[in-house]
Design a protein around this motif. Structure first.
Motif, PDB file in Angstrom:
ATOM      1  N   LEU A   2       1.005  -1.156   0.146  1.00 38.86           N
ATOM      2  CA  LEU A   2       0.085   0.113  -0.160  1.00 38.86           C
ATOM      3  C   LEU A   2       0.920   1.258  -0.238  1.00 38.86           C
ATOM      4  N   LYS A   3       0.738   2.121  -1.010  1.00 44.37           N
ATOM      5  CA  LYS A   3       1.471   3.424  -1.147  1.00 44.37           C
ATOM      6  C   LYS A   3       0.406   4.369  -0.676  1.00 44.37           C
ATOM      7  N   CYS A   4       1.063   5.232   0.252  1.00 46.50           N
ATOM      8  CA  CYS A   4       0.103   6.200   0.931  1.00 46.50           C
ATOM      9  C   CYS A   4       1.023   7.332   1.567  1.00 46.50           C
ATOM     10  N   SER A   5       0.355   8.462   1.679  1.00 47.58           N
ATOM     11  CA  SER A   5       0.969   9.485   2.285  1.00 47.58           C
ATOM     12  C   SER A   5       1.131   9.329   3.795  1.00 47.58           C
ATOM     13  N   GLU A   6       1.974  10.181   4.438  1.00 47.13           N
ATOM     14  CA  GLU A   6       2.182   9.757   5.785  1.00 47.13           C
ATOM     15  C   GLU A   6       0.993  10.414   6.574  1.00 47.13           C
ATOM     16  N   ASP A   7       0.317  11.171   6.202  1.00 53.52           N
ATOM     17  CA  ASP A   7      -1.006  11.569   7.022  1.00 53.52           C
ATOM     18  C   ASP A   7      -2.327  10.923   6.424  1.00 53.52           C
ATOM     19  N   HIS A   8      -2.262   9.756   5.588  1.00 55.91           N
ATOM     20  CA  HIS A   8      -3.180   8.933   5.103  1.00 55.91           C
ATOM     21  C   HIS A   8      -3.826   8.306   6.630  1.00 55.91           C
ATOM     22  N   ILE A   9      -5.004   8.154   6.715  1.00 61.08           N
ATOM     23  CA  ILE A   9      -5.763   7.723   7.854  1.00 61.08           C
ATOM     24  C   ILE A   9      -6.042   6.095   7.657  1.00 61.08           C
ATOM     25  N   LEU A  10      -5.367   5.329   8.583  1.00 61.57           N
ATOM     26  CA  LEU A  10      -5.666   3.729   8.178  1.00 61.57           C
ATOM     27  C   LEU A  10      -6.359   3.425   9.682  1.00 61.57           C
ATOM     28  N   ALA A  11      -6.995   2.276   9.525  1.00 60.46           N
ATOM     29  CA  ALA A  11      -7.702   1.468  10.748  1.00 60.46           C
ATOM     30  C   ALA A  11      -6.703   0.468  11.471  1.00 60.46           C
ATOM     31  N   VAL A  12      -6.769   0.601  12.547  1.00 60.34           N
ATOM     32  CA  VAL A  12      -5.926  -0.375  13.674  1.00 60.34           C
ATOM     33  C   VAL A  12      -6.964  -0.809  14.525  1.00 60.34           C
ATOM     34  N   PRO A  13      -6.767  -1.943  14.842  1.00 60.57           N
ATOM     35  CA  PRO A  13      -7.542  -2.788  15.878  1.00 60.57           C
ATOM     36  C   PRO A  13      -7.616  -1.853  17.179  1.00 60.57           C
ATOM     37  N   GLY A  14      -8.820  -1.494  17.702  1.00 63.84           N
ATOM     38  CA  GLY A  14      -9.028  -0.822  18.908  1.00 63.84           C
ATOM     39  C   GLY A  14      -8.941  -1.856  20.070  1.00 63.84           C
ATOM     40  N   GLU A  15      -9.519  -1.142  21.276  1.00 64.84           N
ATOM     41  CA  GLU A  15      -9.679  -1.923  22.449  1.00 64.84           C
ATOM     42  C   GLU A  15     -10.821  -1.677  23.046  1.00 64.84           C
ATOM     43  N   GLY A  16     -11.446  -2.738  23.817  1.00 66.74           N
ATOM     44  CA  GLY A  16     -12.803  -2.540  24.360  1.00 66.74           C
ATOM     45  C   GLY A  16     -13.908  -2.074  23.308  1.00 66.74           C
ATOM     46  N   LYS A  17     -14.759  -1.369  23.689  1.00 64.52           N
ATOM     47  CA  LYS A  17     -15.978  -1.057  22.968  1.00 64.52           C
ATOM     48  C   LYS A  17     -15.567  -0.479  21.483  1.00 64.52           C
ATOM     49  N   ARG A  18     -14.371   0.018  21.523  1.00 69.89           N
ATOM     50  CA  ARG A  18     -13.802   0.499  20.081  1.00 69.89           C
ATOM     51  C   ARG A  18     -13.124  -0.413  19.420  1.00 69.89           C
ATOM     52  N   LYS A  19     -13.778  -0.938  18.595  1.00 70.85           N
ATOM     53  CA  LYS A  19     -13.031  -2.041  17.744  1.00 70.85           C
ATOM     54  C   LYS A  19     -12.024  -1.760  16.870  1.00 70.85           C
ATOM     55  N   TRP A  22      -8.358   5.118  14.269  1.00 70.61           N
ATOM     56  CA  TRP A  22      -8.074   5.753  13.134  1.00 70.61           C
ATOM     57  C   TRP A  22      -6.654   6.401  13.444  1.00 70.61           C
ATOM     58  N   ILE A  23      -5.589   6.153  12.762  1.00 69.44           N
ATOM     59  CA  ILE A  23      -4.286   6.694  13.038  1.00 69.44           C
ATOM     60  C   ILE A  23      -3.737   7.132  11.628  1.00 69.44           C
ATOM     61  N   GLU A  24      -2.851   8.170  11.728  1.00 68.20           N
ATOM     62  CA  GLU A  24      -1.912   8.653  10.399  1.00 68.20           C
ATOM     63  C   GLU A  24      -1.051   7.534  10.145  1.00 68.20           C
ATOM     64  N   ALA A  25      -0.978   7.056   8.728  1.00 65.76           N
ATOM     65  CA  ALA A  25       0.152   5.880   8.193  1.00 65.76           C
ATOM     66  C   ALA A  25       1.624   6.193   8.547  1.00 65.76           C
ATOM     67  N   GLY A  26       1.999   7.628   8.942  1.00 67.71           N
ATOM     68  CA  GLY A  26       3.333   7.928   9.271  1.00 67.71           C
ATOM     69  C   GLY A  26       3.607   7.551  10.598  1.00 67.71           C
ATOM     70  N   ILE A  27       2.718   7.210  11.653  1.00 69.87           N
ATOM     71  CA  ILE A  27       3.269   6.885  12.933  1.00 69.87           C
ATOM     72  C   ILE A  27       3.064   5.174  13.134  1.00 69.87           C
ATOM     73  N   LEU A  28       2.624   4.697  11.939  1.00 75.03           N
ATOM     74  CA  LEU A  28       2.795   2.991  11.927  1.00 75.03           C
ATOM     75  C   LEU A  28       4.243   2.508  12.068  1.00 75.03           C
ATOM     76  N   GLN A  29       4.526   1.287  12.586  1.00 78.56           N
ATOM     77  CA  GLN A  29       5.798   0.829  12.506  1.00 78.56           C
ATOM     78  C   GLN A  29       5.769  -0.719  12.199  1.00 78.56           C
ATOM     79  N   ALA A  30       6.708  -1.295  11.536  1.00 81.30           N
ATOM     80  CA  ALA A  30       6.683  -2.541  11.154  1.00 81.30           C
ATOM     81  C   ALA A  30       6.348  -3.467  12.358  1.00 81.30           C
ATOM     82  N   GLY A  31       5.529  -4.276  12.067  1.00 85.06           N
ATOM     83  CA  GLY A  31       5.025  -5.232  13.153  1.00 85.06           C
ATOM     84  C   GLY A  31       3.735  -4.882  13.849  1.00 85.06           C
ATOM     85  N   GLU A  32       3.168  -3.902  13.446  1.00 84.90           N
ATOM     86  CA  GLU A  32       1.759  -3.259  14.043  1.00 84.90           C
ATOM     87  C   GLU A  32       0.899  -3.804  13.067  1.00 84.90           C
ATOM     88  N   PRO A  33      -0.474  -3.947  13.751  1.00 86.87           N
ATOM     89  CA  PRO A  33      -1.569  -4.630  12.984  1.00 86.87           C
ATOM     90  C   PRO A  33      -2.259  -3.414  12.230  1.00 86.87           C
TER      91      PRO A  33
END
Length: 86
Positions: A2-19, A22-33
């Motif tokens: 997936l090619k995207c800009s660093e401020d592209h908004i991607l879904a990551v698993p949440g906790e509790g009621k928040r399944k 949403w985070i910016e792609a630029g803060i993702l690291q290898a190994g994160e879901p």
């Protein structure tokens, strides 16, 4: 892949009621879901690697009717609204 800009908004698993969170792609690291969707099943995949490239890429800002979520290469994304002038 997936090619995207660093401020592209991607879904990551949440906790509790928040399944989903949403985070910016630029803060993702290898190994994160990230949250995935194949047309039938919502799941997750681990980011295998991140390659930062310094090249001009064509990007699109979409206006969606209804929920501003969409799937790009199997990854659940969110349309970031245009910034409003001050």
């Amino acid at each position: 892949t997936l090619k995207c800009s660093e401020d592209h908004i991607l879904a990551v698993p949440g906790e509790g009621k928040r399944k989903i969170r949403w985070i910016e792609a630029g803060i993702l690291q290898a190994g994160e879901p990230v949250v995935t969707y194949d047309g039938f099943t919502i799941g997750h995949a681990l980011v295998e690697a991140i390659e930062r490239i310094n090249e001009d890429l064509r990007v699109y800002n979409m206006t969606l009717i209804g929920p501003a979520n969409y799937v790009a290469n199997g990854v659940l994304c969110h349309n970031k609204p245009k910034e409003q002038p001050p």
